[in-house]
Design a protein around this motif. Structure first.
Motif, PDB file in Angstrom:
ATOM      1  N   SER A  61      -0.054  -2.810 -14.388  1.00  0.00           N
ATOM      2  CA  SER A  61       0.617  -2.565 -13.120  1.00  0.00           C
ATOM      3  C   SER A  61       0.292  -3.690 -12.142  1.00  0.00           C
ATOM      4  O   SER A  61      -0.865  -4.128 -12.074  1.00  0.00           O
ATOM      5  CB  SER A  61       0.149  -1.223 -12.549  1.00  0.00           C
ATOM      6  N   VAL A  62       1.289  -4.152 -11.413  1.00  0.00           N
ATOM      7  CA  VAL A  62       1.085  -5.209 -10.415  1.00  0.00           C
ATOM      8  C   VAL A  62       1.843  -4.859  -9.136  1.00  0.00           C
ATOM      9  O   VAL A  62       2.762  -4.044  -9.140  1.00  0.00           O
ATOM     10  CB  VAL A  62       1.543  -6.597 -10.926  1.00  0.00           C
ATOM     11  N   HIS A  63       1.429  -5.499  -8.060  1.00  0.00           N
ATOM     12  CA  HIS A  63       2.130  -5.327  -6.785  1.00  0.00           C
ATOM     13  C   HIS A  63       2.446  -6.700  -6.204  1.00  0.00           C
ATOM     14  O   HIS A  63       1.840  -7.705  -6.585  1.00  0.00           O
ATOM     15  CB  HIS A  63       1.286  -4.511  -5.803  1.00  0.00           C
ATOM     16  N   THR A  64       3.397  -6.716  -5.301  1.00  0.00           N
ATOM     17  CA  THR A  64       3.725  -7.965  -4.606  1.00  0.00           C
ATOM     18  C   THR A  64       3.468  -7.813  -3.106  1.00  0.00           C
ATOM     19  O   THR A  64       4.111  -8.465  -2.297  1.00  0.00           O
ATOM     20  CB  THR A  64       5.186  -8.381  -4.865  1.00  0.00           C
ATOM     21  N   TRP A  65       2.532  -6.941  -2.746  1.00  0.00           N
ATOM     22  CA  TRP A  65       2.177  -6.756  -1.345  1.00  0.00           C
ATOM     23  C   TRP A  65       1.635  -8.063  -0.779  1.00  0.00           C
ATOM     24  O   TRP A  65       0.889  -8.769  -1.425  1.00  0.00           O
ATOM     25  CB  TRP A  65       1.130  -5.672  -1.181  1.00  0.00           C
ATOM     26  N   PHE A  66       2.032  -8.371   0.405  1.00  0.00           N
ATOM     27  CA  PHE A  66       1.585  -9.552   1.148  1.00  0.00           C
ATOM     28  C   PHE A  66       2.049 -10.885   0.551  1.00  0.00           C
ATOM     29  O   PHE A  66       1.643 -11.939   1.003  1.00  0.00           O
ATOM     30  CB  PHE A  66       0.054  -9.576   1.316  1.00  0.00           C
ATOM     31  N   MET A  67       2.880 -10.854  -0.503  1.00  0.00           N
ATOM     32  CA  MET A  67       3.384 -12.095  -1.090  1.00  0.00           C
ATOM     33  C   MET A  67       4.346 -12.757  -0.108  1.00  0.00           C
ATOM     34  O   MET A  67       5.008 -12.100   0.677  1.00  0.00           O
ATOM     35  CB  MET A  67       4.115 -11.837  -2.414  1.00  0.00           C
ATOM     36  N   TRP A  68       4.435 -14.051  -0.182  1.00  0.00           N
ATOM     37  CA  TRP A  68       5.301 -14.808   0.715  1.00  0.00           C
ATOM     38  C   TRP A  68       6.504 -15.376  -0.023  1.00  0.00           C
ATOM     39  O   TRP A  68       7.395 -15.954   0.593  1.00  0.00           O
ATOM     40  CB  TRP A  68       4.499 -15.892   1.425  1.00  0.00           C
ATOM     41  N   ILE A  69       6.532 -15.221  -1.330  1.00  0.00           N
ATOM     42  CA  ILE A  69       7.650 -15.701  -2.148  1.00  0.00           C
ATOM     43  C   ILE A  69       7.980 -14.650  -3.197  1.00  0.00           C
ATOM     44  O   ILE A  69       7.127 -13.839  -3.549  1.00  0.00           O
ATOM     45  CB  ILE A  69       7.308 -17.031  -2.869  1.00  0.00           C
ATOM     46  N   PRO A  70       9.197 -14.644  -3.717  1.00  0.00           N
ATOM     47  CA  PRO A  70       9.504 -13.753  -4.838  1.00  0.00           C
ATOM     48  C   PRO A  70       8.846 -14.275  -6.117  1.00  0.00           C
ATOM     49  O   PRO A  70       8.590 -15.474  -6.252  1.00  0.00           O
ATOM     50  CB  PRO A  70      11.026 -13.808  -4.940  1.00  0.00           C
ATOM     51  N   LEU A  71       8.561 -13.365  -7.036  1.00  0.00           N
ATOM     52  CA  LEU A  71       7.892 -13.710  -8.281  1.00  0.00           C
ATOM     53  C   LEU A  71       8.725 -13.294  -9.488  1.00  0.00           C
ATOM     54  O   LEU A  71       9.472 -12.326  -9.431  1.00  0.00           O
ATOM     55  CB  LEU A  71       6.535 -13.003  -8.375  1.00  0.00           C
ATOM     56  N   ASP A  72       8.566 -14.018 -10.587  1.00  0.00           N
ATOM     57  CA  ASP A  72       9.056 -13.605 -11.900  1.00  0.00           C
ATOM     58  C   ASP A  72       7.852 -12.977 -12.589  1.00  0.00           C
ATOM     59  O   ASP A  72       6.776 -13.581 -12.632  1.00  0.00           O
ATOM     60  CB  ASP A  72       9.561 -14.800 -12.717  1.00  0.00           C
ATOM     61  N   ILE A  73       8.035 -11.767 -13.121  1.00  0.00           N
ATOM     62  CA  ILE A  73       6.926 -11.008 -13.695  1.00  0.00           C
ATOM     63  C   ILE A  73       7.318 -10.529 -15.086  1.00  0.00           C
ATOM     64  O   ILE A  73       8.412  -9.988 -15.271  1.00  0.00           O
ATOM     65  CB  ILE A  73       6.563  -9.808 -12.794  1.00  0.00           C
TER      66      ILE A  73
END
Length: 130
Positions: A61-73
């Motif tokens: 499980s992962v989160h993108t909280w506080f990220m500043w760019i979109p990610l490929d997961i």
């Protein structure tokens, strides 16, 4: 890849990266702090504009909280087979895959293409693989 704890993990990561078509500098997120921070505290690229790729071992499980760019997961099993792939995941999302052995993340390739003037759209659609 920087240091790999087990040869089997390195082989599985290499296979997954090959199948995904992802290239860049691979780093393993081994410590709690590195896993928690992810790309929040890291530049998306390393020397000469190479994309940074993070591998999260023993992760489902992962989160993108506080990220500043979109990610490929990508969620990957212990053999290196891609179980699920999500492109252009925006900040403030959570994703999981109960069968995953590890997760691989990179800054969204579609964002990079857009920055170079290649793509007309910045974000892609999520894809679930069988």
């Amino acid at each position: 890849m920087t240091a790999c704890h087990e040869a089997a993990t390195c082989t599985a990561v290499s296979r997954a990266l090959h199948d995904l078509g992802w290239e860049g500098q691979v780093e393993e997120a081994k410590t709690f702090a590195r896993r928690l921070a992810g790309f929040v505290a890291l530049p998306a690229t390393v020397g000469a504009g190479r994309v940074r790729i993070l591998v999260f071992p023993r992760c489902r499980s992962v989160h993108t909280w506080f990220m500043w760019i979109p990610l490929d997961i990508a969620f990957v099993d212990a053999s290196g087979h891609i179980l699920a792939r999500h492109d252009g995941v925006m900040p403030w999302r959570m994703l999981s895959c109960s069968a995953a052995a590890f997760v691989i993340e990179r800054p969204s390739a579609l964002l990079a293409l857009s920055a170079r003037g290649g793509a007309g759209t910045i974000f892609g659609k999520n894809k679930k693989l069988a």
